[in-house]
Design an enzyme around this catalytic site. Structure first.
Site, PDB file in Angstrom:
ATOM      1  CE  LYS A  11       0.833   1.824   4.447  1.00 35.74           C
ATOM      2  NZ  LYS A  11       1.699   2.793   4.608  1.00 35.74           N
ATOM      3  CG  ASP A 135      -0.340   0.434   8.081  1.00 37.04           C
ATOM      4  OD1 ASP A 135      -1.046   1.365   8.259  1.00 37.04           O
ATOM      5  OD2 ASP A 135       0.881   0.597   7.728  1.00 37.04           O
TER       6      ASP A 135
HETATM    7  O1  C5P Z   1      -0.031  -0.686  15.139  1.00 35.24           O
HETATM    8  P1  C5P Z   1       1.662  -0.806  14.784  1.00 35.24           P
HETATM    9  O2  C5P Z   1       2.341  -1.926  15.473  1.00 35.24           O
HETATM   10  O3  C5P Z   1       1.909  -0.820  13.345  1.00 35.24           O
HETATM   11  O4  C5P Z   1       2.443   0.694  15.039  1.00 35.24           O
HETATM   12  C1  C5P Z   1       3.703   0.768  15.375  1.00 35.24           C
HETATM   13  C2  C5P Z   1       4.012   1.911  16.256  1.00 35.24           C
HETATM   14  O5  C5P Z   1       4.009   2.951  15.496  1.00 35.24           O
HETATM   15  C3  C5P Z   1       3.364   1.988  17.530  1.00 35.24           C
HETATM   16  O6  C5P Z   1       3.651   1.278  18.678  1.00 35.24           O
HETATM   17  C4  C5P Z   1       3.451   3.678  17.754  1.00 35.24           C
HETATM   18  O7  C5P Z   1       4.576   3.761  18.445  1.00 35.24           O
HETATM   19  C5  C5P Z   1       3.375   4.013  16.310  1.00 35.24           C
HETATM   20  N1  C5P Z   1       1.981   4.320  15.698  1.00 35.24           N
HETATM   21  C6  C5P Z   1       1.452   5.464  16.335  1.00 35.24           C
HETATM   22  N2  C5P Z   1      -0.055   5.953  15.762  1.00 35.24           N
HETATM   23  C7  C5P Z   1      -0.407   5.195  14.842  1.00 35.24           C
HETATM   24  C8  C5P Z   1       0.012   4.147  14.208  1.00 35.24           C
HETATM   25  C9  C5P Z   1       1.322   3.684  14.777  1.00 35.24           C
HETATM   26  O8  C5P Z   1       2.108   6.330  17.139  1.00 35.24           O
HETATM   27  N3  C5P Z   1      -1.694   5.614  14.554  1.00 35.24           N
END
Ligand code: C5P
Length: 297
Positions: A11, A135
């Site tokens: 994506k 995601d």
């Molecule tokens: O959800 P995911 O594991 O992909 O997110 C990785 C990190 O990216 C989270 O731990 C956070 O630090 C950051 N993040 C964030 N806000 C989001 C998505 C991700 O701060 N909307």
């Protein structure tokens, strides 16, 4: 033996806006996400034990991989799912801002859903996927969607008119938590206009989609990795008005409404960036055909 082959699409974010930092540490976002035909291929096959085989040396072949976490999660919820060998042929670069890990994870869940006739609908798959990453719900569906919340709340949008992309991934990766951690949303005055992009999608106006592209995370990634800004400037100077970083980076893409122009640009830029990749928007038919079953019961 049950087997499945899944095409897991990357994506890009046509628009990525960050609204605020939340109490739980995540950031509230509003993103227009688009699936592109740069894709990994996943083979799922029943085996004696869960096992990951991959052709990419940057991916540790252990159970911490998101694809394997997807296997474990599905087995926890559905005991009829046998141990699986997962073979991952990577084309999407790792730690690139292209949701490579997330789409592999979603692909494994979609494959298992079909292999075992679990009958999970889109909502259920998105809910399960959200347990493993922000995601992942988008990667279950697509091809064009608005993602809100921490990125896990998905609303389908009119499919993007055909667009063509030339992507360059620098040799280094960036850490998504670091990029979000370094972002000071309150100090940023100009935000990209998500609604303008949605309007352009509704009007099927490719040029307006291109002019509404924007990514608030560029501020943070450019600060941490000035080479990403240099790459963006150099790609714009090579002859494209619509150049943007995807996700938290560091991949930068140049976008075009005309395929011939994109091809011309691709040929030109490959001299300087031999690893440049060409991609186009994924359509509904490609999404519907991404899981194929084969083998016998
Ligand atoms: O959800 P995911 O594991 O992909 O997110 C990785 C990190 O990216 C989270 O731990 C956070 O630090 C950051 N993040 C964030 N806000 C989001 C998505 C991700 O701060 N909307």
């Amino acid at each position: 033996m049950k087997q499945a082959k899944v095409t897991a699409y990357a994506k890009i974010n046509l628009v990525l806006d960050v609204l605020r930092k939340r109490e739980d540490g995540y950031h509230e976002v509003a993103m227009v996400m688009q699936a592109i035909d740069l894709a990994d291929t996943i083979h799922l096959q029943e085996a004696q034990r869960n096992w990951l085989h991959t052709d990419n040396k940057h991916i540790p072949p252990n159970m911490n991989n998101l694809a394997m976490k997807a296997v474990t999660l599905m087995q926890q919820h559905f005991p009829q799912v046998a141990p699986l060998q997962v073979t991952l042929q990577k084309k999407i670069p790792v730690a690139a801002g292209l949701a490579g890990g997330s789409t592999d994870c979603a692909g494994v869940m979609l494959g298992i859903n079909k292999m075992y006739n679990l009958g999970l609908g889109q909502d259920e798959l998105e809910r399960l996927g959200a347990e493993l990453g922000s995601d992942i719900p988008f990667c279950m569906g697509g091809p064009t969607a608005l993602a809100t919340g921490r990125g896990e709340k998905i609303e389908a949008l009119p499919h993007c008119p055909d667009l063509f992309f030339v992507l360059v991934k620098p040799s280094f990766g960036v850490s998504t938590p670091k990029v979000y951690g370094n972002l000071r949303v309150a100090e940023i005055k100009e935000h990209p206009d998500v609604n303008r992009c949605i309007h352009a999608l509704k009007a099927q106006n490719a040029e307006q989609v291109l002019t509404s592209m924007g990514n608030l995370l560029e501020h943070s990634t450019f600060e941490l990795q000035p080479d990403v800004k240099k790459l963006k400037d150099s790609m714009a100077a090579a002859g494209c008005n619509h150049v943007l970083m995807s996700g938290s980076g560091p991949t930068v893409f140049a976008a075009f409404a005309e395929e011939a122009q994109a091809q011309q640009y691709y040929q030109k830029i490959r001299n300087e960036y031999p690893g440049a990749m060409f991609a186009r928007t994924v359509n509904q038919k490609m999404l519907e055909e991404r899981v194929a079953l084969y083998g016998t019961d």
